[in-house]
Design an enzyme around this catalytic site. Structure first.
Site, PDB file in Angstrom:
ATOM      1  N   SER A 186      -6.621 143.273  18.412  1.00 20.05           N
ATOM      2  CA  SER A 186      -8.044 143.465  18.700  1.00 20.05           C
ATOM      3  C   SER A 186      -8.921 143.411  17.446  1.00 20.05           C
ATOM      4  CB  SER A 186      -8.267 144.806  19.405  1.00 20.05           C
ATOM      5  OG  SER A 186      -8.046 145.875  18.499  1.00 20.05           O
ATOM      6  N   LYS A 187      -8.316 143.208  16.286  1.00 17.83           N
ATOM      7  CA  LYS A 187      -9.075 143.228  15.031  1.00 17.83           C
ATOM      8  C   LYS A 187      -9.699 141.872  14.727  1.00 17.83           C
ATOM      9  CE  LYS A 187      -8.054 147.502  14.146  1.00 17.83           C
ATOM     10  NZ  LYS A 187      -7.814 148.134  15.394  1.00 17.83           N
TER      11      LYS A 187
END
Length: 170
Positions: free
Chosen positions: A122-123
């Site tokens: 999710s980064k």
């Protein structure tokens, strides 16, 4: 974060001040190195660790502070670095939420002794999992590489191990 803590000499019995409002890895990394997480309050305006409450929580067992730059909003690193100098503490930044963020023109993750970024899916920058540790201290960097690479050092043969490391390579 674990490698950062170990490389900064944090281990059994040490206290490490962390925020209560963040991903579980911040506190669990402290537990994984046999240290004790001590929770300090957050600032209501930012959700970041409150340096005033951090100072109240410092004891003779405190060895480090882990400020988390939550949601891209940098912590007050001037205050944390002042506490670091005053009490001889290590600063391990949890910069996993702050890709591209800056404090007074300098990137987060490069403001304390070392800083950790996540490559979790999710980064902003991802490899699915894993992460990176930043430091401008060559000795700390060498120690971190050794911890992540089965205890190997910069020199020596394949079966020479200098500390109890793990296979934490990408």
């Amino acid at each position: 974060l674990e490698i950062g803590l170990l490389s900064c000499g944090i281990g059994a019995g040490a206290e490490v001040i962390v925020p209560p409002y963040t991903f579980v890895a911040t506190a669990s990394s402290v537990l994984k190195v046999n240290a004790v997480p001590v929770f300090a309050d957050i600032e209501i305006e930012t959700g970041n660790l409150d340096p005033v409450d951090v100072e109240r929580k410092i004891t003779e067992k405190t060895k480090a502070i882990v400020p988390v730059h939550l949601g891209g909003l940098p912590c007050d690193m001037d205050a944390f670095n002042t506490l670091s100098r005053k009490y001889k503490l290590k600063i391990i930044e949890d910069a996993c939420h702050s890709w591209g963020s800056k404090w007074k023109g300098k990137g987060t993750g490069a403001l304390g002794d070392c800083g950790a970024f996540s490559f979790q899916m999710s980064k902003n920058i991802t490899s699915g999992e894993g992460g990176i540790l930043l430091t401008d201290n060559e000795e700390l960097a060498d120690t971190a590489r050794s911890y992540s690479n089965c205890g190997h050092g910069k020199t020596g043969g394949w079966y020479e191990h200098f500390l109890l490391g793990s296979n934490l390579r990408m």
